[in-house]
Design a protein around this motif. Sequence first.
Motif, PDB file in Angstrom:
ATOM      1  N   ALA A  12     -16.577  -3.289  -8.865  1.00 39.13           N
ATOM      2  CA  ALA A  12     -15.568  -2.309  -9.279  1.00 39.13           C
ATOM      3  C   ALA A  12     -14.375  -2.438  -8.326  1.00 39.13           C
ATOM      4  N   ARG A  20     -14.505   7.053  -8.393  1.00 36.09           N
ATOM      5  CA  ARG A  20     -13.880   6.479  -9.585  1.00 36.09           C
ATOM      6  C   ARG A  20     -13.910   4.966  -9.453  1.00 36.09           C
ATOM      7  N   ARG A  46     -15.724   2.411 -17.169  1.00 34.91           N
ATOM      8  CA  ARG A  46     -15.151   3.329 -16.184  1.00 34.91           C
ATOM      9  C   ARG A  46     -16.154   4.407 -15.822  1.00 34.91           C
ATOM     10  N   SER A  47     -16.335   4.624 -14.511  1.00 38.81           N
ATOM     11  CA  SER A  47     -17.207   5.688 -14.008  1.00 38.81           C
ATOM     12  C   SER A  47     -16.381   6.676 -13.210  1.00 38.81           C
ATOM     13  N   GLU A  48     -16.731   7.928 -13.340  1.00 41.33           N
ATOM     14  CA  GLU A  48     -16.118   8.986 -12.535  1.00 41.33           C
ATOM     15  C   GLU A  48     -17.142  10.099 -12.405  1.00 41.33           C
ATOM     16  N   VAL A  66     -13.056   1.435 -21.005  1.00 42.72           N
ATOM     17  CA  VAL A  66     -11.630   1.630 -20.806  1.00 42.72           C
ATOM     18  C   VAL A  66     -10.951   1.134 -22.065  1.00 42.72           C
ATOM     19  N   THR A 103     -13.858   1.056 -12.072  1.00 43.38           N
ATOM     20  CA  THR A 103     -13.952   0.326 -13.331  1.00 43.38           C
ATOM     21  C   THR A 103     -14.584  -1.026 -13.063  1.00 43.38           C
TER      22      THR A 103
END
Length: 130
Positions: A64, A88, A96-98, A127, A90
Motif C-alpha cells: 500500500a 488509510r 482501498r482500506s480505511e 477505488v 490503497t
Amino acid sequence: MSQPDAKFLEAFADALNRHDIDAVMAMMTDDCEFHAVGGPELLGKSFIGQEAVRAGLRAAWENAPDAEWVDGVHQVIGDRGYSESTYRGTTADGMRSEARMIDAFTFRDGKIAVKNAFRKQRPATPVRGD
C-alpha cells in the motif's frame, strides 16, 4: 536514555507516514517486535528483530504505497504507550482500506521494544476511476 513520551510516539507516526524506514528503526530496540494486524498467529504475523521488522514494514509500504496513519492521539503510561489513528491505504490492485486502529507499545531503554497493531475489521473497497 529518556523515557518515551507522547511527542516520541508522534515522531514515530510521522516517520511511518513518511515511510522513512531508517527513522522508524532508529526508534526501536535491536530485538524489537512488530505484531501486524493480520496473520496466522495469535498475535497476527510477527516480525522479530531489526532486520525482520524492517522487511515487514517495507513489504507493508510496497503493498500500500500510499499508506498513512492520520488523526493520531498518543499516550504514554510508564513503559507502555498507545497511538490511536485512522489507517488509510490503497493496494496495488486498487483496493482501498480505511479503519480506526490502535498500536500498543512496550518501551525499553528509551525505545520501542514491541509494536502491537490492532485495527477495526472493515472490508476494503475498490477505488473507482473517473
